[in-house]
Design a protein around this motif. Structure first.
Motif, PDB file in Angstrom:
ATOM      1  N   LEU A 154       0.930  -1.187   0.060  1.00 45.90           N
ATOM      2  CA  LEU A 154       0.023  -0.109   0.076  1.00 45.90           C
ATOM      3  C   LEU A 154       0.838   1.220   0.033  1.00 45.90           C
ATOM      4  CD1 LEU A 154      -2.723   1.421   0.311  1.00 45.90           C
ATOM      5  CD2 LEU A 154      -2.492   1.139   2.806  1.00 45.90           C
ATOM      6  N   TRP A 155       1.947   1.142   0.811  1.00 47.22           N
ATOM      7  CA  TRP A 155       2.689   2.209   0.931  1.00 47.22           C
ATOM      8  C   TRP A 155       3.415   2.754  -0.657  1.00 47.22           C
ATOM      9  CZ3 TRP A 155       4.375   5.685   5.059  1.00 47.22           C
ATOM     10  CH2 TRP A 155       5.135   6.442   4.545  1.00 47.22           C
ATOM     11  N   GLN A 156       3.918   1.789  -0.968  1.00 46.32           N
ATOM     12  CA  GLN A 156       4.509   2.048  -2.399  1.00 46.32           C
ATOM     13  C   GLN A 156       3.504   2.618  -3.557  1.00 46.32           C
ATOM     14  OE1 GLN A 156       6.568  -1.668  -3.050  1.00 46.32           O
ATOM     15  NE2 GLN A 156       8.299  -1.066  -1.983  1.00 46.32           N
ATOM     16  N   ARG A 157       2.487   2.189  -3.496  1.00 45.20           N
ATOM     17  CA  ARG A 157       1.177   2.414  -4.294  1.00 45.20           C
ATOM     18  C   ARG A 157       1.103   3.828  -3.972  1.00 45.20           C
ATOM     19  NH1 ARG A 157      -3.586  -0.671  -3.067  1.00 45.20           N
ATOM     20  NH2 ARG A 157      -4.779   0.595  -4.387  1.00 45.20           N
ATOM     21  N   VAL A 158       0.824   4.224  -2.649  1.00 44.45           N
ATOM     22  CA  VAL A 158       0.265   5.654  -2.220  1.00 44.45           C
ATOM     23  C   VAL A 158       1.443   6.637  -2.731  1.00 44.45           C
ATOM     24  CG1 VAL A 158      -0.204   7.181  -0.521  1.00 44.45           C
ATOM     25  CG2 VAL A 158      -1.020   4.779  -0.393  1.00 44.45           C
ATOM     26  N   HIS A 159       2.668   6.234  -2.395  1.00 40.45           N
ATOM     27  CA  HIS A 159       3.920   7.109  -2.654  1.00 40.45           C
ATOM     28  C   HIS A 159       3.943   7.373  -4.426  1.00 40.45           C
ATOM     29  CE1 HIS A 159       8.187   8.400  -3.504  1.00 40.45           C
ATOM     30  NE2 HIS A 159       7.871   8.958  -2.367  1.00 40.45           N
ATOM     31  N   THR A 160       3.580   6.347  -4.973  1.00 39.79           N
ATOM     32  CA  THR A 160       3.957   6.409  -6.419  1.00 39.79           C
ATOM     33  C   THR A 160       2.760   7.424  -7.025  1.00 39.79           C
ATOM     34  OG1 THR A 160       4.864   4.298  -6.670  1.00 39.79           O
ATOM     35  CG2 THR A 160       3.901   5.321  -8.676  1.00 39.79           C
ATOM     36  N   ILE A 161       1.604   7.257  -6.567  1.00 39.00           N
ATOM     37  CA  ILE A 161       0.580   8.063  -7.319  1.00 39.00           C
ATOM     38  C   ILE A 161       0.719   9.592  -6.639  1.00 39.00           C
ATOM     39  CG2 ILE A 161      -1.803   8.368  -7.015  1.00 39.00           C
ATOM     40  CD1 ILE A 161      -2.284   4.967  -7.135  1.00 39.00           C
TER      41      ILE A 161
END
Length: 399
Positions: A154-161
């Motif tokens: 989830l963290w990596q998705r949020v950071h990317t977006i």
């Protein structure tokens, strides 16, 4: 024409102040709840006599419709943050703590909406924005806690977006401190160097780990903060240095995302009756002993130069076997006087980066050169302008 060489910082972390400067912020109870509720940013600034550099607020991901009427004072009915709580008239940063209560239901659309919300805040207010996603994820007291694989994904998705839509937002990775029993390790939740802008930690003094349940008001050890963030000897934390293993190792700015000492007021019964607890050493000595271990400790601040932001948690909570804990240091007159005296001395050292009434300009991300730094003035504007100054000096030196 040759000019004398002046060491400069050509790169810092995202939204990171210059070395030797610390942003002091607060997390207030702006709900309409009991005891500590109905506080405001402007009232806090008036109490301490300075303009706090950042204010912390919260929101769920996705936003959860409000069910407690007291939360309508600071949230819209759909659960999104009400920006009118930021009516204090300064450029203090918006520090948004985001709780992903059910990580399985968070979609890319939810994350995009969060990113656009941050962009709207920046465009409409000119304030800097920090996002602390899933705080204290290594603990078991949140529904998303102790699920490292899901958390990292989830963290990596949020950071990317977020980074693709509003790259000026700084994301803060902030576990709870790991106690001496090593039940709350950090590493399993580390999303990776490229996905984290700041390192944070929650740090509270409720009493010694050997004195649970925490109902006694006692003095914090002189090196309590060093035990928590750096694994120094003392028995209050596991011997692991979050500061060295993450901030120093990955060259990231460090913050204490939540900080406070509890004054244990009483035990609250199921029918709402409070049985007072002994005052022990008293509120002021209990709470100031905690703050004196780091915020008002000049040698500590020099020893940990990557520490760039500290948040004061200003709320009343009922927790730990129905104990009434008052974490506020700016309401009791004696404690307020001692705390403000500490802030004034801190200010005389030129350390705090206070907010001003002007509008800041958001900055883009860059990497830090730890060998050469430039100091900034007391205004929040220089937080961003230092990059322009550094570039100008660099050009002069190369001429």
């Amino acid at each position: 024409m040759l000019f004398p060489f002046i060491p400069v910082a050509l790169s810092l972390g995202k939204l990171e102040p210059a070395d030797g400067r610390v942003v002091f912020g607060a997390w207030l109870d702006t709900s309409s709840g009991p005891v500590s509720g109905n506080d405001s940013f402007s009232a806090f600034n008036q109490r301490i006599g300075f303009n706090a550099g950042a204010f912390q607020v919260w929101q769920d991901l996705p936003p959860t419709p409000i069910v407690h009427e007291t939360d309508l004072a600071n949230h819209n009915a759909d659960g999104t943050l009400r920006m009118d709580v930021f009516s204090e008239g300064t450029n203090a940063a918006v520090f948004l703590t985001v709780y992903p209560l059910d990580m399985d239901i968070v979609t890319d659309d939810h994350i995009t909406a969060l990113a656009n919300q941050c962009l709207q805040i920046i465009n409409s207010t000119g304030r800097n924005v920090f996002v602390r996603l899933g705080p204290e994820m290594n603990g078991n007291w949140f529904s998303y806690g102790q699920q490292p694989e899901k958390f990292i994904q989830l963290w990596q998705r949020v950071h990317t977006i977020i980074n693709s839509i509003v790259p000026t937002v700084a994301m803060v990775w902030s576990p709870n401190y790991n106690g001496p029993d090593n039940k709350l390790p950090y590493d399993a939740y580390w999303p990776g160097e490229d996905y984290v802008d700041w390192i944070g930690i929650s740090m509270y003094w409720k009493g010694s780990v050997t004195d649970y349940p925490w109902i006694h008001n006692t003095i914090a050890p002189e090196n309590f903060a060093a035990q928590i963030i750096d694994g120094q000897p003392g028995g209050e934390a596991f011997g692991e240095s979050m500061y060295q293993e993450y901030a120093v190792k990955y060259n990231k700015p460090f913050m204490i995302s939540e900080a406070a000492a509890a004054f244990h007021m009483g035990i609250l019964s199921s029918d709402g009756i409070s049985t007072p607890l002994p005052v022990g050493v008293g509120r002021t000595r209990t709470q100031m002993s905690f703050w004196n271990t780091f915020l008002f400790n000049q040698s500590f601040l020099k020893q940990y130069p990557l520490l760039k932001m500290i948040f004061c948690f200003e709320m009343y909570k009922v927790e730990d076997n129905n104990t009434e804990n008052d974490y506020r240091v700016t309401w009791d007159s004696d404690t307020l006087q001692a705390f403000v005296s500490g802030l004034k001395e801190l200010d005389s050292w030129g350390i705090p980066l206070w907010a001003t009434g002007s509008t800041p300009v958001a900055i883009k991300n860059s990497r830090r050169d730890t060998s050469n730094r430039i100091s900034s003035s007391n205004s929040m504007c220089s937080w961003q302008q230092m990059f322009l100054v550094a570039s100008a000096f660099a050009c002069l030196h190369s001429a």
